[in-house]
Design a protein around this motif. Sequence first.
Motif, PDB file in Angstrom:
ATOM      1  N   THR A 104       0.828  -1.208   0.000  1.00  0.00           N
ATOM      2  CA  THR A 104       0.000   0.000   0.000  1.00  0.00           C
ATOM      3  C   THR A 104       0.860   1.253   0.000  1.00  0.00           C
ATOM      4  O   THR A 104       0.585   2.229  -0.729  1.00  0.00           O
ATOM      5  N   LEU A 148      -1.430  -2.595  -6.927  1.00  0.00           N
ATOM      6  CA  LEU A 148      -2.857  -2.399  -6.692  1.00  0.00           C
ATOM      7  C   LEU A 148      -3.646  -3.653  -7.036  1.00  0.00           C
ATOM      8  O   LEU A 148      -4.629  -3.996  -6.363  1.00  0.00           O
ATOM      9  N   GLY A 149      -3.213  -4.352  -8.081  1.00  0.00           N
ATOM     10  CA  GLY A 149      -3.887  -5.599  -8.424  1.00  0.00           C
ATOM     11  C   GLY A 149      -3.719  -6.655  -7.349  1.00  0.00           C
ATOM     12  O   GLY A 149      -4.652  -7.407  -7.046  1.00  0.00           O
ATOM     13  N   GLY A 172      -6.026  -5.886  -4.615  1.00  0.00           N
ATOM     14  CA  GLY A 172      -7.418  -6.127  -4.972  1.00  0.00           C
ATOM     15  C   GLY A 172      -7.806  -7.581  -4.990  1.00  0.00           C
ATOM     16  O   GLY A 172      -9.003  -7.909  -4.978  1.00  0.00           O
ATOM     17  N   THR A 173      -6.822  -8.492  -5.024  1.00  0.00           N
ATOM     18  CA  THR A 173      -7.155  -9.919  -5.038  1.00  0.00           C
ATOM     19  C   THR A 173      -7.803 -10.387  -3.742  1.00  0.00           C
ATOM     20  O   THR A 173      -8.359 -11.485  -3.691  1.00  0.00           O
ATOM     21  N   MET A 207     -10.456  -9.405  -2.513  1.00  0.00           N
ATOM     22  CA  MET A 207     -11.900  -9.488  -2.716  1.00  0.00           C
ATOM     23  C   MET A 207     -12.310 -10.813  -3.336  1.00  0.00           C
ATOM     24  O   MET A 207     -13.450 -11.256  -3.165  1.00  0.00           O
ATOM     25  N   TRP A 208     -11.415 -11.480  -4.080  1.00  0.00           N
ATOM     26  CA  TRP A 208     -11.767 -12.727  -4.757  1.00  0.00           C
ATOM     27  C   TRP A 208     -11.258 -13.977  -4.029  1.00  0.00           C
ATOM     28  O   TRP A 208     -11.618 -15.077  -4.409  1.00  0.00           O
TER      29      TRP A 208
END
Length: 407
Positions: free
Chosen positions: A18, A44-45, A48-49, A51-52
């Motif tokens: 971050t 950033l990707g 974001g993982t 969430m999945w």
Amino acid sequence: MTEHQLTWRASPAALALTTCAAVALTAGVVGRWWELIVFAAPMLGALGTVMWLPRPAIGVRVEASARMLRCFESESVHFSVDVTACGGAAELEVAPAPSDGYTVEPVGDGDYVVSADRWGRYESALTVTARAGGGLLTASLPVPVTELRVFPLAPPMPTPLPHATLPDRIGAHRTRRFGSGVEFGDIRPHAPGDPLRSVNWPVSARRGRLHVTERIMDRAADVVAVLDTTPQAPGPASESLHRTVRGATQVVQTALQRGDRAGVVVHGLRLRWLGADIGRRQFYRILDTVLDSEAGAAEGTLVPRVALPPRAVVIAFSTMLDTNFALSLLELRRRGHVVVAVDVLRGPPFEYELDPMTGRMWRLERRNMYRNMGVLGVPVVAWDDDSALDLALALADRARRRSGALR
């Protein structure tokens, strides 16, 4: 089996990603460097993982092989723990929690060995570290596993019992009366009612008339150890609790080995007692009562009559600094019990060293207290050496009989 809730937070890796992404994006937007924006995109990707990925666990379930463990000082005991995640997915790592009172060492997958060098009650715990979200989320919490009760070790030397009128129950203590027993007492002429098995045939043949052998009666005693656990001032007085518990353990252990009944009274902010009984199980019940002395019982300063059997021998361990405790001992003597007090305090109860004059006044005051208690029927003896409790009790019994003869 217990369940504990997890509180998730960002892991060091997530914080590093971050921070790097935020710095790169800020510099790229302000300086219009598209290369920095491209550099921050993979980070950033990765963030974001989360969430999945599978949902993080909401807690952990801990199942121990035993809820309570018992051992003596310097002994080790084994236990096993099974820690699983509940309500989601998480990678768990279990390690012993740091502690100053006891030591937990892993010996296998889920197996541990715990030990302690000092008696007391301990809540052995493990530290569970959980990771989820590909290592971007972490949670850590100490988990209490089992209660550890460490019993004090007493020296194997037997302690003498003060002379007292013992109850009419067969035991191992010699008395001055004749009756059923094994020790030879005397030979006298036969009287009507004497059992045939008591006839001494060799003496009867020599003297021409029946003679019988009298035996010395063996009786059992009721021994009650009284512990003074009232809060003491910091310093030598507060450190004497260790000697109090160890001395009481030695007295109770000796009494039970002789076949006597033994009990305990813990005299502190709360009063707790265990009635006299026999057997090895009673020894562990007494130790549990001492360790549970802070759990609460009847309020008051005087020992209830139901706590002591009639004509019980009372051996008290105290610093003799509490007036209420001394008054309770005098009350026990007034009820007809044989009471002996053991002073476990070594020297003045002050953290700093006294000047010679003050130290001499302190010793004179203590000697005066010893004399006053002895005159009232409760001899007080100092216990200076941890390995000489038997000598201290022998001196106390000698002083008690001498004061009784003078009265």
